[in-house]
Design a protein around this motif. Structure first.
Motif, mmCIF file in Angstrom:
data_model
loop_
_atom_site.group_PDB
_atom_site.id
_atom_site.type_symbol
_atom_site.label_atom_id
_atom_site.label_comp_id
_atom_site.label_asym_id
_atom_site.label_seq_id
_atom_site.Cartn_x
_atom_site.Cartn_y
_atom_site.Cartn_z
ATOM 1 N N GLU A 96 54.432 4.339 61.629
ATOM 2 C CA GLU A 96 54.563 5.743 61.236
ATOM 3 C C GLU A 96 54.178 6.638 62.417
ATOM 4 O O GLU A 96 53.084 6.487 62.980
ATOM 5 N N VAL A 97 55.058 7.559 62.783
ATOM 6 C CA VAL A 97 54.713 8.541 63.813
ATOM 7 C C VAL A 97 53.783 9.587 63.192
ATOM 8 O O VAL A 97 54.031 10.066 62.079
ATOM 9 N N ARG A 98 52.714 9.926 63.911
ATOM 10 C CA ARG A 98 51.726 10.883 63.391
ATOM 11 C C ARG A 98 51.743 12.216 64.127
ATOM 12 O O ARG A 98 51.518 13.260 63.521
ATOM 13 N N LEU A 99 51.980 12.163 65.459
ATOM 14 C CA LEU A 99 51.892 13.370 66.279
ATOM 15 C C LEU A 99 52.928 13.307 67.394
ATOM 16 O O LEU A 99 53.120 12.250 68.012
ATOM 17 N N VAL A 100 53.587 14.433 67.637
ATOM 18 C CA VAL A 100 54.599 14.546 68.689
ATOM 19 C C VAL A 100 54.262 15.773 69.535
ATOM 20 O O VAL A 100 54.052 16.860 68.983
ATOM 21 N N THR A 101 54.179 15.619 70.850
ATOM 22 C CA THR A 101 54.001 16.793 71.709
ATOM 23 C C THR A 101 55.090 16.777 72.784
ATOM 24 O O THR A 101 55.194 15.822 73.549
ATOM 25 N N GLY A 102 55.897 17.806 72.780
ATOM 26 C CA GLY A 102 57.000 17.908 73.740
ATOM 27 C C GLY A 102 56.782 19.067 74.696
ATOM 28 O O GLY A 102 56.107 20.041 74.356
ATOM 29 N N ALA A 103 57.349 18.946 75.886
ATOM 30 C CA ALA A 103 57.226 20.032 76.864
ATOM 31 C C ALA A 103 58.453 20.097 77.754
ATOM 32 O O ALA A 103 59.043 19.063 78.100
ATOM 33 N N TRP A 104 58.850 21.323 78.101
ATOM 34 C CA TRP A 104 59.833 21.566 79.155
ATOM 35 C C TRP A 104 59.267 22.682 80.029
ATOM 36 O O TRP A 104 59.264 23.845 79.641
ATOM 37 N N LEU A 105 58.755 22.290 81.192
ATOM 38 C CA LEU A 105 58.028 23.212 82.075
ATOM 39 C C LEU A 105 58.803 23.285 83.383
ATOM 40 O O LEU A 105 58.836 22.326 84.150
ATOM 41 N N ASP A 106 59.450 24.428 83.634
ATOM 42 C CA ASP A 106 60.505 24.453 84.647
ATOM 43 C C ASP A 106 60.616 25.841 85.267
ATOM 44 O O ASP A 106 59.810 26.729 85.008
ATOM 45 N N LYS A 107 61.678 25.999 86.053
ATOM 46 C CA LYS A 107 62.009 27.275 86.689
ATOM 47 C C LYS A 107 63.209 27.894 85.981
ATOM 48 O O LYS A 107 63.820 27.274 85.115
ATOM 49 N N VAL A 108 63.541 29.121 86.364
ATOM 50 C CA VAL A 108 64.785 29.741 85.900
ATOM 51 C C VAL A 108 65.924 29.172 86.745
ATOM 52 O O VAL A 108 65.900 29.281 87.970
ATOM 53 N N LEU A 110 65.372 14.578 71.466
ATOM 54 C CA LEU A 110 64.630 13.327 71.599
ATOM 55 C C LEU A 110 63.590 13.199 70.480
ATOM 56 O O LEU A 110 63.380 12.106 69.934
ATOM 57 N N ALA A 111 62.943 14.307 70.129
ATOM 58 C CA ALA A 111 61.966 14.294 69.031
ATOM 59 C C ALA A 111 62.629 13.881 67.720
ATOM 60 O O ALA A 111 62.088 13.059 66.971
ATOM 61 N N ARG A 112 63.797 14.431 67.441
ATOM 62 C CA ARG A 112 64.545 14.054 66.227
ATOM 63 C C ARG A 112 64.911 12.580 66.268
ATOM 64 O O ARG A 112 64.801 11.865 65.268
ATOM 65 N N HIS A 113 65.363 12.126 67.431
ATOM 66 C CA HIS A 113 65.829 10.747 67.596
ATOM 67 C C HIS A 113 64.693 9.743 67.401
ATOM 68 O O HIS A 113 64.895 8.674 66.825
ATOM 69 N N LEU A 114 63.491 10.091 67.862
ATOM 70 C CA LEU A 114 62.379 9.142 67.833
ATOM 71 C C LEU A 114 61.432 9.340 66.654
ATOM 72 O O LEU A 114 60.769 8.388 66.242
ATOM 73 N N ALA A 115 61.349 10.557 66.140
ATOM 74 C CA ALA A 115 60.365 10.835 65.084
ATOM 75 C C ALA A 115 60.985 11.327 63.782
ATOM 76 O O ALA A 115 60.266 11.567 62.809
ATOM 77 N N GLY A 116 62.302 11.497 63.755
ATOM 78 C CA GLY A 116 62.973 11.914 62.529
ATOM 79 C C GLY A 116 63.170 13.425 62.438
ATOM 80 O O GLY A 116 62.834 14.170 63.359
#
Length: 325
Positions: free
Chosen positions: A145-157, A183-189
């Motif tokens: 069971e996945v419990r916690l997901v933390t995603g980030a996109w830290l970039d430039k313009v 990716l979050a949907r794909h891996l965690a539903g």
């Protein structure tokens, strides 16, 4: 398509910008694939790209379709989606669309309905789904069971004029961070509910009206909770990826690699981002050639679910309201 394996698959390209150039390069490296035609609102750009690959530069989508192409790639900015896809769908031609698939939801929903009605073969450029490390991550999570997901996109313009304008790009969550949400949907539903906050301060680019930073919280149908952090105020790409925590397991996924942590230690698996960019095009071409759609990981209807989620985050950030997805 008829004609067996040795007939070249002829591709038409709508758009001649950076992403179109990347696809042209990949496609030209695949066996028995021919870039046949290119069109762009900037005829000089179309001419330059077409001449590099021995294709014809043409004035519009109608002209591209009249070349008898086997498939069409639509690689246009978010605000320009809709007309090209409608024409390709009406012609019954297989369609590859670059993400984000639209600026809003109405256009994408209407296109999805047309695609379903006419049973058009489609794929969308969520190439991360083709990374071998993503398959490995799914295997590891299959019985947990996945419990916690933390995603980030830290970039430039990115260096394109339309990007820092909300009514042209949809903003960083829709235009950039959609890869992480997919990716979050794909891996965690599926995600059922989101809340978000935008900084209200644009990046230091002339005319910018997007949030320079956004944070969101996500509730997943399976019971997990998650966060997304996005910023475009850096002068470089710092990080884009996802951490997933399940009982007794921590995974970190980026384009460059997978880190697997358990109580017994740490394992790292390297990844080549270019492999996924080749695989997404190769899978589409193979489907066009054979009619077998099983290798396409993100058809249009699946991309619409990710797009809907990205729009929900953008809406929550703009309004301050919690949004049901």
């Amino acid at each position: 398509m008829a004609g067996g394996w040795m007939t070249a698959v002829r591709i038409g390209l709508v758009g001649a910008g950076g992403v179109a150039q990347r696809h042209a390069q990949v496609l030209s490296g695949l066996p028995e694939v021919q870039l046949a035609a290119v069109t762009d609102v900037d005829p000089a750009a179309a001419e330059k790209l077409a001449s590099a690959y021995g294709a014809r530069a043409l004035p519009d989508v109608t002209a591209v379709l009249s070349e008898g192409v086997d498939a069409v790639y639509v690689c246009v900015p978010p605000f320009a989606h809709g007309p090209a896809e409608r024409e390709v769908i009406a012609a019954g031609v297989p369609l590859f669309v670059e993400k984000p698939i639209a600026l809003d939801r109405d256009i994408a929903v209407a296109l999805a309905a047309d695609i379903a009605e006419r049973k058009i073969l489609t794929a969308v450029g969520h190439h991360w789904r083709y990374l071998a490390i993503v398959d490995k991550a799914r295997e590891l999570l299959a019985d947990r069971e996945v419990r916690l997901v933390t995603g980030a996109w830290l970039d430039k313009v990115p260096p394109v004029g339309w990007w820092p304008h909300r009514d042209r790009s949809g903003g960083p969550v829709v235009e950039q961070a959609a890869h992480v949400l997919d990716l979050a949907r794909h891996l965690a539903g599926e995600v059922t509910q989101v809340s978000a906050m935008g900084s209200g301060i644009p990046p230091a680019v002339e005319g910018a009206d997007i949030d320079g930073s956004t944070v969101a919280t996500l509730r997943f149908a399976g019971g997990a909770v998650g966060t997304l952090a996005a910023t475009c105020v850096l002068g470089w790409k710092e990080r884009a990826g996802l951490e997933i925590y399940a009982d007794g397991l921590a995974l970190s996924v980026t384009e460059d690699g997978l880190t697997i942590r358990t109580k017994d230690g740490v394992t790292t698996v390297d990844s080549d981002p270019a492999s996924a960019r080749v695989a997404v095009d190769a899978a589409f071409v193979a489907a066009v050639r054979s009619g077998d759609r099983s290798g396409i990981r993100v058809p249009y209807a699946e991309a619409l679910r990710t797009h809907t989620l990205a729009l929900a985050v953008a809406s929550a950030a703009a309004t301050g309201r919690t949004v049901d997805v």
